[in-house]
Design an enzyme around this catalytic site. Structure first.
Site, PDB file in Angstrom:
ATOM      1  CE1 TYR A 142      -3.568  -2.565   0.669  1.00  0.00           C
ATOM      2  CE2 TYR A 142      -4.638  -0.500   1.226  1.00  0.00           C
ATOM      3  CZ  TYR A 142      -4.711  -1.827   0.901  1.00  0.00           C
ATOM      4  OH  TYR A 142      -5.933  -2.426   0.803  1.00  0.00           O
ATOM      5  CE  LYS A 189       1.428 -17.808  -2.749  1.00  0.00           C
ATOM      6  NZ  LYS A 189       0.430 -18.868  -2.913  1.00  0.00           N
ATOM      7  CG  ASP A 221      -2.556 -20.023  -1.663  1.00  0.00           C
ATOM      8  OD1 ASP A 221      -2.017 -20.037  -0.529  1.00  0.00           O
ATOM      9  OD2 ASP A 221      -2.039 -20.557  -2.658  1.00  0.00           O
ATOM     10  CG  ASP A 245      -8.130  -4.591   1.579  1.00  0.00           C
ATOM     11  OD1 ASP A 245      -9.047  -4.111   2.265  1.00  0.00           O
ATOM     12  OD2 ASP A 245      -8.109  -4.533   0.329  1.00  0.00           O
ATOM     13  CG  ASP A 249     -13.645  -6.670   2.333  1.00  0.00           C
ATOM     14  OD1 ASP A 249     -13.593  -6.100   3.436  1.00  0.00           O
ATOM     15  OD2 ASP A 249     -13.901  -6.072   1.267  1.00  0.00           O
TER      16      ASP A 249
HETATM   17  C1  IPM Z   1     -10.352  -1.045   4.142  1.00  0.00           C
HETATM   18  C2  IPM Z   1     -10.606  -0.422   2.789  1.00  0.00           C
HETATM   19  C3  IPM Z   1      -9.436   0.477   2.443  1.00  0.00           C
HETATM   20  C4  IPM Z   1      -8.197  -0.372   2.363  1.00  0.00           C
HETATM   21  C5  IPM Z   1      -9.626   1.300   1.157  1.00  0.00           C
HETATM   22  C6  IPM Z   1     -10.880   2.125   1.213  1.00  0.00           C
HETATM   23  C7  IPM Z   1      -8.421   2.144   0.840  1.00  0.00           C
HETATM   24  O1  IPM Z   1     -10.819  -1.390   1.831  1.00  0.00           O
HETATM   25  O2  IPM Z   1     -10.294  -0.298   5.139  1.00  0.00           O
HETATM   26  O3  IPM Z   1     -10.224  -2.265   4.223  1.00  0.00           O
HETATM   27  O4  IPM Z   1      -7.918  -0.994   1.326  1.00  0.00           O
HETATM   28  O5  IPM Z   1      -7.475  -0.449   3.365  1.00  0.00           O
HETATM   29 MG    MG Z   2     -10.869  -3.365   2.592  1.00  0.00          MG
END
Ligand code: IPM
Ligand code: MG
Length: 371
Positions: A142, A189, A221, A245, A249
């Site tokens: 990032y 990884k 993975d 990240d 999710d």
């Molecule tokens: C998160 C979001 C952010 C990230 C984005 C909005 C930059 O997806 O907080 O997980 O990738 O960190």
């Molecule tokens: Mg995110």
């Protein structure tokens, strides 16, 4: 006690859910005799529209000076699918994380019986699911050097980590594991990436100081499969920025509604607390958003302040609304309450030490809800 809280309402449903979080904070202040001072900060699409940038330096400083930051959500479809734009709402978030040194992103994943049927996973897989992801937040790909050659035919993003960056979050993750089920899984990884090998070496060496915590490793993975197939086998998951990240999710859908998941990002001197969900622009202004993820983020803020009774009172209030069916549309299509009404109930429950009686019919009609 007195605490200064920078408040970033942001975009979409951000302002609505933040309003309920403020009601919760006010109820906590009343019951536990604290003073919370709120300092408004603009960030996201709303700040771009006003100032031409996602967050101003002045607002960054306001956040740096606060004891904590409460964030609703940022993002607007106007900025989503145009990679040529050089000003975007997310820049505010990344800038803020970096500026405040918020290296540790903590995302707990829990399940709630009331919505187990909404989980994409079979019910029997949801038993005992209770884990927390520690994601490194200000390093890795990032924030590494980004390059695009002159004729725009080649690009690169550097992923780099130092031992120091790994150590500081690893200690936090081990300490968390000691308070929980005493297991830590490093997701990496290491079969391919040099940075991952450094993570393994560093984390293995740190683990010697935490002999009561069992350490294991998973390639990212494979971790993606295991989180779905055996979510109850995890306790603390530690990982780098990009993997965190993605797997956070992935893990967030297990619960059945993203509207119930809070998060904290902590660093050297303060912390930021925000729901996992985004700005949900389609729902803006309709009073249908679920405020619980933001309210539960306030509970994480209370833990951060070491106000443990206060944190408990908030979680109890949220669980009470869920058990009473005072829920938003994402939880029950049939009986839904508005964002505002849910916030009122939670604040009322906290202020009255849980001694409340409700008028259910009025709740559904969003009228006066208390008897
Ligand atoms: C998160 C979001 C952010 C990230 C984005 C909005 C930059 O997806 O907080 O997980 O990738 O960190
Ligand atoms: Mg995110």
């Amino acid at each position: 006690m007195k605490k200064e809280i920078a408040v970033i309402s942001g975009d979409g449903i951000g302002p609505e859910v933040v309003q309920q979080a403020i009601k919760t904070l006010d109820a906590i202040a009343y019951r536990f005799n604290h003073t919370f001072q709120y300092n408004p900060v603009e960030m996201g699409a709303c700040a771009i529209d006003k100032y031409g940038e996602a967050i101003t330096n002045e607002d960054l400083e306001k956040c740096a000076k606060s004891d904590a930051i409460l964030l609703g959500a940022i993002g607007d479809p106007r900025f989503d699918n145009d990679p040529t734009l050089n000003v975007r709402p997310e820049q505010g978030l990344l800038k803020l994380r970096k500026h405040l040194g918020l290296y540790s992103n903590i995302r707990p994943i829990a399940t709630y019986d009331i919505i187990s049927d909404q989980s994409p996973l079979k019910n029997e897989r949801l038993n005992d699911v209770d884990f927390v992801i520690y994601r490194e937040l200000i390093g890795g790909i990032y924030f590494g050097e980004k390059k695009l050659n002159k004729d725009e035919t080649e690009a690169s993003d550097l992923c780099s980590y130092s031992v120091k960056q790994i150590e500081r979050i690893a200690h936090e993750a081990f300490k968390a594991a000691q308070q929980r089920k005493k297991k830590l899984t490093l997701v990496d990884k290491a079969n391919v990436l040099e940075t991952s090998r450094l993570w393994r070496k560093t984390v293995t060496s740190i683990s010697k100081g935490y002999p009561d915590v069992e350490l294991d490793f998973l390639f990212v993975d494979n971790a993606a499969m295991q989180i779905i197939q055996q979510p109850s086998s995890f306790d603390v998951v530690l990982t780098e920025n990009m993997f965190g990240d993605i797997i956070s999710d992935l893990a967030s859908v297990i619960t059945g509604s993203i509207g119930l998941l809070p998060s904290a990002s902590t660093g050297k001197s303060n912390g930021m607390f925000e729901p996992i969900h985004g700005s949900y622009p389609q729902a803006k202004g309709q009073d249908i958003a679920n405020p619980n993820a933001t309210i539960l983020s306030v509970a994480m803020m209370m833990d951060y302040f070491e106000f443990f009774e206060e944190a408990k009172a908030i979680r109890e209030a949220v669980e009470w609304t869920l058990s009473e069916g005072i829920v938003s549309k994402d939880i029950s299509k049939a009986a839904s309450s508005g964002c505002n009404v849910i916030g009122d109930h939670i604040a009322n429950y906290i202020e009255n030490y849980g001694e409340v009686k409700i008028n259910k019919r009025n709740t559904e009609e969003s009228k006066g809800v208390f008897i």
